[in-house]
Design a protein around this motif. Structure first.
Motif, PDB file in Angstrom:
ATOM      1  N   ARG A 291     -11.019 -64.804 -15.141  1.00  0.00           N
ATOM      2  CA  ARG A 291     -12.192 -64.550 -14.001  1.00  0.00           C
ATOM      3  C   ARG A 291     -11.672 -63.647 -12.985  1.00  0.00           C
ATOM      4  N   ASN A 292     -10.490 -64.219 -12.290  1.00  0.00           N
ATOM      5  CA  ASN A 292      -9.992 -63.372 -11.287  1.00  0.00           C
ATOM      6  C   ASN A 292      -9.936 -61.768 -11.614  1.00  0.00           C
ATOM      7  N   GLY A 295     -13.340 -60.022 -12.144  1.00  0.00           N
ATOM      8  CA  GLY A 295     -14.192 -59.987 -10.894  1.00  0.00           C
ATOM      9  C   GLY A 295     -15.503 -60.662 -11.101  1.00  0.00           C
ATOM     10  N   LYS A 296     -16.067 -60.930 -10.066  1.00  0.00           N
ATOM     11  CA  LYS A 296     -17.385 -61.700 -10.323  1.00  0.00           C
ATOM     12  C   LYS A 296     -18.575 -60.561 -10.758  1.00  0.00           C
ATOM     13  N   ASP A 297     -18.356 -59.449 -10.411  1.00  0.00           N
ATOM     14  CA  ASP A 297     -19.340 -58.488 -10.933  1.00  0.00           C
ATOM     15  C   ASP A 297     -19.448 -58.347 -12.418  1.00  0.00           C
ATOM     16  N   ASN A 298     -18.305 -58.222 -12.630  1.00  0.00           N
ATOM     17  CA  ASN A 298     -17.951 -58.020 -14.536  1.00  0.00           C
ATOM     18  C   ASN A 298     -18.274 -59.361 -15.164  1.00  0.00           C
ATOM     19  N   ALA A 299     -18.107 -60.516 -14.480  1.00  0.00           N
ATOM     20  CA  ALA A 299     -18.301 -61.924 -15.279  1.00  0.00           C
ATOM     21  C   ALA A 299     -19.634 -62.239 -15.315  1.00  0.00           C
ATOM     22  N   ASN A 300     -20.277 -61.400 -16.018  1.00  0.00           N
ATOM     23  CA  ASN A 300     -21.828 -61.742 -16.505  1.00  0.00           C
ATOM     24  C   ASN A 300     -21.816 -61.158 -17.869  1.00  0.00           C
ATOM     25  N   LEU A 394     -20.634 -66.980 -18.890  1.00  0.00           N
ATOM     26  CA  LEU A 394     -20.386 -66.765 -17.594  1.00  0.00           C
ATOM     27  C   LEU A 394     -21.535 -66.107 -16.786  1.00  0.00           C
ATOM     28  N   ASP A 396     -22.026 -64.664 -12.936  1.00  0.00           N
ATOM     29  CA  ASP A 396     -21.108 -64.559 -11.717  1.00  0.00           C
ATOM     30  C   ASP A 396     -19.788 -65.222 -11.591  1.00  0.00           C
ATOM     31  N   GLY A 397     -19.353 -65.069 -12.845  1.00  0.00           N
ATOM     32  CA  GLY A 397     -18.144 -65.873 -12.695  1.00  0.00           C
ATOM     33  C   GLY A 397     -17.973 -67.564 -12.998  1.00  0.00           C
ATOM     34  N   GLU A 398     -19.302 -67.950 -13.059  1.00  0.00           N
ATOM     35  CA  GLU A 398     -19.366 -69.477 -12.957  1.00  0.00           C
ATOM     36  C   GLU A 398     -20.010 -69.811 -14.408  1.00  0.00           C
TER      37      GLU A 398
END
Length: 408
Positions: A291-292, A295-300, A394, A396-398
């Motif tokens: 996830r790191n 990144g948040k933007d790609n984690a969808n 996932l 936003d990474g969550e």
């Protein structure tokens, strides 16, 4: 190439009798290597079962350095939380000491590690390693020495089985098999995401190929089409030629069967090239490093199979999460949770019998265990649990919410 999906956030339960967690590089020579390092024959006194003392040592054999250390470190942390909880009990029958060792994700190092743990440190059982190759390498020696080994995440197909088709007597796992998670993801892609054409990226390892083969078999059985299959190596970083290769193809989804480092780079390069179809994968995605790195933007629009979710936690799970966060400053993931369960299975069996060796092993075999990654009994023919698996999305990474699904 692109299509619209009505997204249902995912923690998807797939009920199945599990056959084989996370695999590593092939370990074809592990049994032979174990034989050459086994030392003496099985200790008959230990095999009959000795009463445990006031302080009991258990081995914690994990990948603490190397390419796959994120898995091993998380599993060590999960095991240490389990030991901490046990030792905090006022009614504990003995005190537990965890003996830590680094197998570096290498089969020969893993054999050396278990040899030292059993013959020098005097452990009564071992938890780990995280990867299949390093785990399988220990099974022959463990069985010769009547020392149970519980693997949190050795998912490789038939990982627990000897060449003659029988299971290693003292080897167990608390995870599902790659064949199950590969098939489960295929069903999810086809039925829930509506994908009819898929491109596969898989690692050139037992783990990657086992997942890819199970996915292909189930997906085509359902009526889907595998448009292309791309195989990559451990340590690869540049996937641009592969991305270019599939750019002009017509597909609805991409399935990646690999570990977190390479998988993260593939996701990043796909997203950078404008690929917007859902990306699905296996438990190799279940890493904070994955996830790191993306990144948040790609984690969808990313979905993967796992054995654990923190959504709607039970009291036991909430305590584990809170204590893990307090100790390590981050939320636990699947690998920590599986190791917590594997360690608790060993400790509860040890407490029930009060003996090591054959008596302890028989208690594990007959366990009716309830943990934070599910409840299960063992299939005695495969030493693999009958339990459920999950598919998570996932956002936003969550991890998001869940949908129930079954695989025939």
């Amino acid at each position: 190439m692109n299509f619209d999906v009505t997204k249902k956030s995912a923690a998807v339960f797939l009920s199945a009798a599990m056959l084989a967690g996370c695999s590593s590089a092939p370990a074809d020579s592990s049994s032979d290597a174990a034989d050459s390092n086994a030392g003496s024959e099985t200790n008959t006194e230990q095999a009959s079962g000795n009463k445990v003392s006031d302080t009991v040592k258990i081995g914690l054999n994990f990948e603490l350095t190397g390419e796959l250390s994120d898995y091993g470190i998380k599993e060590l942390n999960g095991a240490k939380i389990a030991i901490k909880h046990f030792n905090e009990r006022e009614d504990k029958p003995f005190t537990v000491e965890g003996v830590e060792i680094d197998d570096k994700g290498d089969t020969q190092e893993s054999i050396t590690a278990i040899t030292r743990l059993v013959e020098q440190d005097g452990v009564v059982g071992v938890v780990g390693p995280a990867t299949s190759g390093a785990s399988i390498a220990t099974y022959d020696f463990a069985s010769q020495k009547a020392t149970p080994v519980i693997s949190p995440s050795a998912t490789q197909v038939n990982a627990m089985m000897k060449a003659d088709g029988t299971p290693y007597e003292y080897a167990w796992r608390v995870c599902f098999e790659d064949s199950v998670q590969g098939a489960g993801m295929a069903v999810y892609d086809y039925e829930t995401l509506g994908a009819k054409k898929v491109v596969i990226f898989n690692a050139n390892s037992d783990y990657g190929r086992g997942l890819a083969d199970a996915f292909k078999t189930k997906f085509t059985e359902l009526g889907g089409e595998i448009v292309d299959t791309v195989e990559f190596g451990a340590g690869d970083k540049d996937f641009s030629s592969y991305v270019t290769r599939i750019k002009s193809l017509d597909y609805d989804c991409i399935y990646i069967a690999g570990y977190y480092n390479e998988s993260a780079q593939i996701v990043n390069q796909l997203k950078a090239d404008g690929v917007s179809v859902p990306i699905t994968g296996a438990d190799g995605f279940d890493s904070a490093d994955f996830r790191n790195q993306i990144g948040k933007d790609n984690a969808n629009d990313i979905f993967y199979t796992t054995a654990y979710t923190s959504a709607d936690p039970s009291d036991e799970l909430k305590k584990f999460i809170d204590d893990y966060q307090a100790e390590y400053g981050e939320e636990p993931g699947m690998f920590a949770a599986l190791s917590y369960d594997a360690t608790n299975l060993l400790l509860s069996s040890l407490e029930a019998t009060g003996e090591d060796g054959a008596a302890l092993n028989k208690e594990i075999e007959n366990a009716n265990f309830s943990g934070i990654t599910g409840s299960f009994t063992f299939d005695k023919d495969t030493h693999t649990p009958n339990k459920s698996i999950l598919i998570v999305e996932l956002v936003d990474g969550e991890q998001a919410n869940t949908t129930e699904q079954k695989v025939d």
